[in-house]
Design an enzyme around this catalytic site. Structure first.
Site, PDB file in Angstrom:
ATOM      1  CB  ALA A 141      -0.912   0.000   1.231  1.00 46.40           C
ATOM      2  CD  GLU A 150       8.338   2.213   2.408  1.00 40.64           C
ATOM      3  OE1 GLU A 150       7.123   2.369   2.602  1.00 40.64           O
ATOM      4  OE2 GLU A 150       8.813   1.920   1.290  1.00 40.64           O
ATOM      5  CD  GLU A 171       3.867   3.177  -2.459  1.00 42.69           C
ATOM      6  OE1 GLU A 171       4.558   2.324  -1.864  1.00 42.69           O
ATOM      7  OE2 GLU A 171       3.976   4.395  -2.239  1.00 42.69           O
ATOM      8  CD  GLU A 229      14.872   6.787  -0.236  1.00 42.31           C
ATOM      9  OE1 GLU A 229      14.149   7.801  -0.282  1.00 42.31           O
ATOM     10  OE2 GLU A 229      14.948   5.991  -1.187  1.00 42.31           O
ATOM     11  CB  SER A 258     -10.405   5.675  10.404  1.00 39.98           C
ATOM     12  OG  SER A 258     -10.960   5.805  11.694  1.00 39.98           O
TER      13      SER A 258
END
Length: 191
Positions: free
Chosen positions: A75, A145, A96, A143, A117
């Site tokens: 995601a 993550e 992604e 970089e 939400s």
């Protein structure tokens, strides 16, 4: 039965007040309601990806906001970086997917969009199905993550998620919607 408009709170159209603005989020107030708003207008995308071996792609990463390792579907934010400012959910999904998992897809299909939400945020999330996957790189994220990719047989994905929860992982509840969408999209594509 009451008309739906009669159930709208009286302060729903009050002026918006900005309580705090950060790099990625702003905290807003409208009447008595407080909510977070993403500073990127594109929202987010969740990628429903199944390998040619019928394995669902999940990603594992540590989330500082909850101080836990999580299991999620690939995601990301739409248009979160300057060079991607004009992308839509479909372009973001392809970018992604490859960045996080190392898989490239042959085609993408929009499945559904809804709030992440609705009582806390204005963020909208698009579910996008990735088809015809091909492994082209290691994945693992950018970089900033440290993502671990899990390829889980689709037939046992639900049980695998509950087993990870029993081990202490935080399991994003949207995964179960994603698994349902994978089955539904598969039937739609075949039917």
């Amino acid at each position: 039965m009451n008309h739906p408009d009669s159930r709208i709170p009286s302060d729903a159209n009050a002026p918006v007040e900005t309580l705090c603005t950060g790099k990625w989020l702003s905290l807003r107030k409208r009447g008595r309601w407080e909510y977070a708003e993403r500073n990127n207008p594109g929202g987010a995308v969740i990628i429903l990806a199944v390998t040619p071996e019928d394995k669902v792609l999940f990603v594992e990463q540590y989330r500082v906001s909850i101080l836990k390792h999580t299991i999620e579907m690939p995601a990301g934010l739409v248009g979160d970086l300057h060079e991607h400012g004009d992308e839509d959910a479909m372009l973001a999904a392809g970018r992604e997917l490859e960045e996080e998992t190392g898989y490239r897809c042959g085609r993408l299909e929009f499945v559904h969009e809804g709030p992440s939400s609705s009582g806390m945020s204005t963020e909208m999330i698009a579910f996008v199905r990735a088809w015809d996957l091909q492994k082209v790189g290691p994945g693992g994220g950018d970089e900033s993550e440290n993502i671990i990719v899990h390829e889980v047989p689709r037939a046992t994905a639900g049980q695998w998620l509950f087993a990870r929860a029993a081990e202490g992982y935080s399991i994003d509840p949207k995964l179960f919607a994603g698994l349902w969408f994978i089955e539904h999209a598969t039937l739609k594509a075949q039917g």
